[in-house]
Design a protein around this motif. Structure first.
Motif, PDB file in Angstrom:
ATOM      1  N   GLU A 106      -3.756 -14.606   6.300  1.00 46.76           N
ATOM      2  CA  GLU A 106      -3.251 -13.588   5.389  1.00 46.76           C
ATOM      3  C   GLU A 106      -1.763 -13.403   5.640  1.00 46.76           C
ATOM      4  OE1 GLU A 106      -5.363  -9.921   5.887  1.00 46.76           O
ATOM      5  OE2 GLU A 106      -7.255 -10.767   5.181  1.00 46.76           O
ATOM      6  N   GLY A 107      -1.100 -12.726   4.728  1.00 50.01           N
ATOM      7  CA  GLY A 107       0.302 -12.397   4.922  1.00 50.01           C
ATOM      8  C   GLY A 107       0.782 -11.448   3.855  1.00 50.01           C
ATOM      9  N   ALA A 108       1.715 -10.600   4.212  1.00 48.00           N
ATOM     10  CA  ALA A 108       2.383  -9.757   3.233  1.00 48.00           C
ATOM     11  C   ALA A 108       3.572 -10.569   2.734  1.00 48.00           C
ATOM     12  CB  ALA A 108       2.847  -8.452   3.867  1.00 48.00           C
ATOM     13  N   ALA A 109       3.690 -10.712   1.444  1.00 41.57           N
ATOM     14  CA  ALA A 109       4.727 -11.588   0.904  1.00 41.57           C
ATOM     15  C   ALA A 109       5.344 -10.969  -0.341  1.00 41.57           C
ATOM     16  CB  ALA A 109       4.116 -12.948   0.550  1.00 41.57           C
ATOM     17  N   GLU A 111       6.908 -11.230  -4.081  1.00 39.91           N
ATOM     18  CA  GLU A 111       6.219 -11.836  -5.225  1.00 39.91           C
ATOM     19  C   GLU A 111       6.453 -13.335  -5.336  1.00 39.91           C
ATOM     20  OE1 GLU A 111       3.866 -12.824  -8.217  1.00 39.91           O
ATOM     21  OE2 GLU A 111       3.784 -10.953  -7.079  1.00 39.91           O
ATOM     22  N   SER A 112       7.671 -13.801  -5.104  1.00 37.58           N
ATOM     23  CA  SER A 112       7.939 -15.237  -5.247  1.00 37.58           C
ATOM     24  C   SER A 112       7.144 -16.058  -4.234  1.00 37.58           C
ATOM     25  CB  SER A 112       9.435 -15.529  -5.106  1.00 37.58           C
ATOM     26  OG  SER A 112       9.907 -15.129  -3.835  1.00 37.58           O
ATOM     27  N   VAL A 113       7.036 -15.574  -3.013  1.00 42.80           N
ATOM     28  CA  VAL A 113       6.263 -16.277  -1.988  1.00 42.80           C
ATOM     29  C   VAL A 113       4.775 -16.184  -2.299  1.00 42.80           C
ATOM     30  CG1 VAL A 113       5.656 -16.328   0.463  1.00 42.80           C
ATOM     31  CG2 VAL A 113       8.038 -16.001  -0.225  1.00 42.80           C
ATOM     32  N   ALA A 114       4.329 -15.001  -2.726  1.00 47.27           N
ATOM     33  CA  ALA A 114       2.918 -14.835  -3.084  1.00 47.27           C
ATOM     34  C   ALA A 114       2.533 -15.801  -4.212  1.00 47.27           C
ATOM     35  CB  ALA A 114       2.645 -13.392  -3.499  1.00 47.27           C
ATOM     36  N   ARG A 115       3.406 -15.936  -5.190  1.00 46.46           N
ATOM     37  CA  ARG A 115       3.157 -16.859  -6.299  1.00 46.46           C
ATOM     38  C   ARG A 115       3.074 -18.304  -5.796  1.00 46.46           C
ATOM     39  NH1 ARG A 115       6.740 -14.874  -9.339  1.00 46.46           N
ATOM     40  NH2 ARG A 115       8.444 -16.199  -8.648  1.00 46.46           N
ATOM     41  N   LEU A 116       4.003 -18.706  -4.934  1.00 43.69           N
ATOM     42  CA  LEU A 116       3.990 -20.052  -4.358  1.00 43.69           C
ATOM     43  C   LEU A 116       2.686 -20.298  -3.598  1.00 43.69           C
ATOM     44  CD1 LEU A 116       5.625 -22.698  -3.478  1.00 43.69           C
ATOM     45  CD2 LEU A 116       6.148 -21.379  -1.413  1.00 43.69           C
ATOM     46  N   TRP A 117       2.291 -19.361  -2.756  1.00 45.52           N
ATOM     47  CA  TRP A 117       1.074 -19.531  -1.962  1.00 45.52           C
ATOM     48  C   TRP A 117      -0.180 -19.534  -2.841  1.00 45.52           C
ATOM     49  CZ3 TRP A 117       1.933 -15.947   2.899  1.00 45.52           C
ATOM     50  CH2 TRP A 117       2.984 -16.477   3.657  1.00 45.52           C
ATOM     51  N   ARG A 118      -0.182 -18.724  -3.895  1.00 43.73           N
ATOM     52  CA  ARG A 118      -1.328 -18.740  -4.822  1.00 43.73           C
ATOM     53  C   ARG A 118      -1.434 -20.091  -5.512  1.00 43.73           C
ATOM     54  NH1 ARG A 118       0.203 -13.439  -6.310  1.00 43.73           N
ATOM     55  NH2 ARG A 118       1.369 -14.245  -8.063  1.00 43.73           N
ATOM     56  N   GLN A 119      -0.343 -20.557  -6.073  1.00 49.95           N
ATOM     57  CA  GLN A 119      -0.337 -21.799  -6.849  1.00 49.95           C
ATOM     58  C   GLN A 119      -0.596 -23.027  -5.988  1.00 49.95           C
ATOM     59  OE1 GLN A 119       3.516 -21.679  -8.701  1.00 49.95           O
ATOM     60  NE2 GLN A 119       2.854 -20.265 -10.295  1.00 49.95           N
ATOM     61  N   ASN A 120       0.002 -23.088  -4.830  1.00 56.59           N
ATOM     62  CA  ASN A 120      -0.045 -24.310  -4.034  1.00 56.59           C
ATOM     63  C   ASN A 120      -1.156 -24.354  -2.989  1.00 56.59           C
ATOM     64  OD1 ASN A 120       2.195 -25.063  -5.467  1.00 56.59           O
ATOM     65  ND2 ASN A 120       3.629 -24.788  -3.811  1.00 56.59           N
ATOM     66  N   PHE A 121      -1.605 -23.187  -2.523  1.00 57.00           N
ATOM     67  CA  PHE A 121      -2.508 -23.192  -1.381  1.00 57.00           C
ATOM     68  C   PHE A 121      -3.777 -22.365  -1.577  1.00 57.00           C
ATOM     69  CE2 PHE A 121       1.931 -23.416   0.272  1.00 57.00           C
ATOM     70  CZ  PHE A 121       1.946 -24.785   0.442  1.00 57.00           C
ATOM     71  N   GLY A 122      -3.969 -21.801  -2.759  1.00 54.40           N
ATOM     72  CA  GLY A 122      -5.210 -21.085  -3.042  1.00 54.40           C
ATOM     73  C   GLY A 122      -5.305 -19.662  -2.512  1.00 54.40           C
ATOM     74  N   PHE A 123      -4.179 -19.070  -2.100  1.00 54.23           N
ATOM     75  CA  PHE A 123      -4.226 -17.685  -1.650  1.00 54.23           C
ATOM     76  C   PHE A 123      -4.641 -16.787  -2.806  1.00 54.23           C
ATOM     77  CE2 PHE A 123      -2.057 -19.294   1.931  1.00 54.23           C
ATOM     78  CZ  PHE A 123      -1.951 -18.316   2.909  1.00 54.23           C
ATOM     79  N   GLU A 125      -4.827 -12.517  -3.930  1.00 52.88           N
ATOM     80  CA  GLU A 125      -4.375 -11.184  -3.545  1.00 52.88           C
ATOM     81  C   GLU A 125      -5.574 -10.389  -3.059  1.00 52.88           C
ATOM     82  OE1 GLU A 125      -2.627  -7.368  -5.791  1.00 52.88           O
ATOM     83  OE2 GLU A 125      -1.368  -9.162  -5.934  1.00 52.88           O
ATOM     84  N   LYS A 126      -5.476  -9.879  -1.823  1.00 56.42           N
ATOM     85  CA  LYS A 126      -6.541  -9.082  -1.236  1.00 56.42           C
ATOM     86  C   LYS A 126      -6.167  -7.606  -1.217  1.00 56.42           C
ATOM     87  CE  LYS A 126      -8.839 -10.565   2.285  1.00 56.42           C
ATOM     88  NZ  LYS A 126      -9.277 -11.040   3.602  1.00 56.42           N
ATOM     89  N   TYR A 127      -4.919  -7.341  -0.939  1.00 53.31           N
ATOM     90  CA  TYR A 127      -4.423  -5.979  -0.814  1.00 53.31           C
ATOM     91  C   TYR A 127      -3.029  -5.930  -1.404  1.00 53.31           C
ATOM     92  CZ  TYR A 127      -7.762  -6.195   3.052  1.00 53.31           C
ATOM     93  OH  TYR A 127      -8.870  -6.396   3.817  1.00 53.31           O
ATOM     94  N   ARG A 128      -2.636  -4.776  -1.807  1.00 53.69           N
ATOM     95  CA  ARG A 128      -1.241  -4.527  -2.129  1.00 53.69           C
ATOM     96  C   ARG A 128      -0.810  -3.458  -1.137  1.00 53.69           C
ATOM     97  NH1 ARG A 128       1.772  -5.973  -6.654  1.00 53.69           N
ATOM     98  NH2 ARG A 128      -0.177  -6.809  -7.402  1.00 53.69           N
ATOM     99  N   ILE A 129       0.079  -3.804  -0.234  1.00 52.72           N
ATOM    100  CA  ILE A 129       0.452  -2.910   0.851  1.00 52.72           C
ATOM    101  C   ILE A 129       1.605  -2.029   0.400  1.00 52.72           C
ATOM    102  CG2 ILE A 129       1.282  -2.786   3.225  1.00 52.72           C
ATOM    103  CD1 ILE A 129       0.039  -5.632   3.585  1.00 52.72           C
ATOM    104  N   VAL A 130       1.406  -0.734   0.493  1.00 52.03           N
ATOM    105  CA  VAL A 130       2.446   0.227   0.167  1.00 52.03           C
ATOM    106  C   VAL A 130       2.572   1.205   1.338  1.00 52.03           C
ATOM    107  CG1 VAL A 130       2.112   0.046  -2.321  1.00 52.03           C
ATOM    108  CG2 VAL A 130       0.840   1.756  -1.047  1.00 52.03           C
ATOM    109  N   GLY A 131       3.656   1.935   1.401  1.00 52.62           N
ATOM    110  CA  GLY A 131       3.834   2.892   2.494  1.00 52.62           C
ATOM    111  C   GLY A 131       4.825   3.969   2.131  1.00 52.62           C
TER     112      GLY A 131
END
Length: 135
Positions: A106-109, A111-123, A125-131
């Protein structure tokens, strides 16, 4: 390219070479400074990984391992350079974290990194981390 862990006893010797990568990653978050990341790594709380080729270090990242009731998670806490950008490197990452018992990555990323990981590696979205700061 070869992805590998940096053993704890070598972290301080390697740190000057990886610090620019860690600093680049830290600029996209406001939770940790480079100095704080170094403390976590040198205390053994986070694991430092480097991506190297014949010319030297091409990327670096840190990982926090923790256990849930049904999973051992390798949580990517920082990445920079060419760390997780190709299927070959991602396969190496999977092998490395599985060698420490991980069953999930897992990782907090941003949007651009999240998109790359979704497209290329099957990640997925499990959570949206806010604080919010309370003090």
């Amino acid at each position: 390219m070869k992805l590998q862990y940096v053993s704890l006893e070598w972290v301080n010797q390697v740190w000057p070479s990886v610090e620019p990568f860690i600093a680049e990653a830290a600029q996209f978050g406001n939770d940790y400074t480079v100095e704080q990341i170094k403390v976590y790594v040198t205390q053994g709380l986070w694991t430092l990984c480097v991506l190297t080729d014949e010319t030297g270090i091409q990327g670096a990242g840190t990982i926090n391992f923790f256990n849930r009731p049904n999973a051992r998670v390798a949580f990517v806490t920082s990445v920079s350079g060419k760390f997780i950008t190709t299927p070959e490197v991602f396969e190496q990452l999977k092998t490395l974290v599985m060698s420490k018992g991980a069953t999930e990555i897992e990782g907090a990323a941003r949007e651009s990194v999240a998109r790359l990981w979704r497209q290329n590696f099957g990640f997925e979205e499990k959570y949206r981390i806010v604080g919010v700061k309370l003090c």
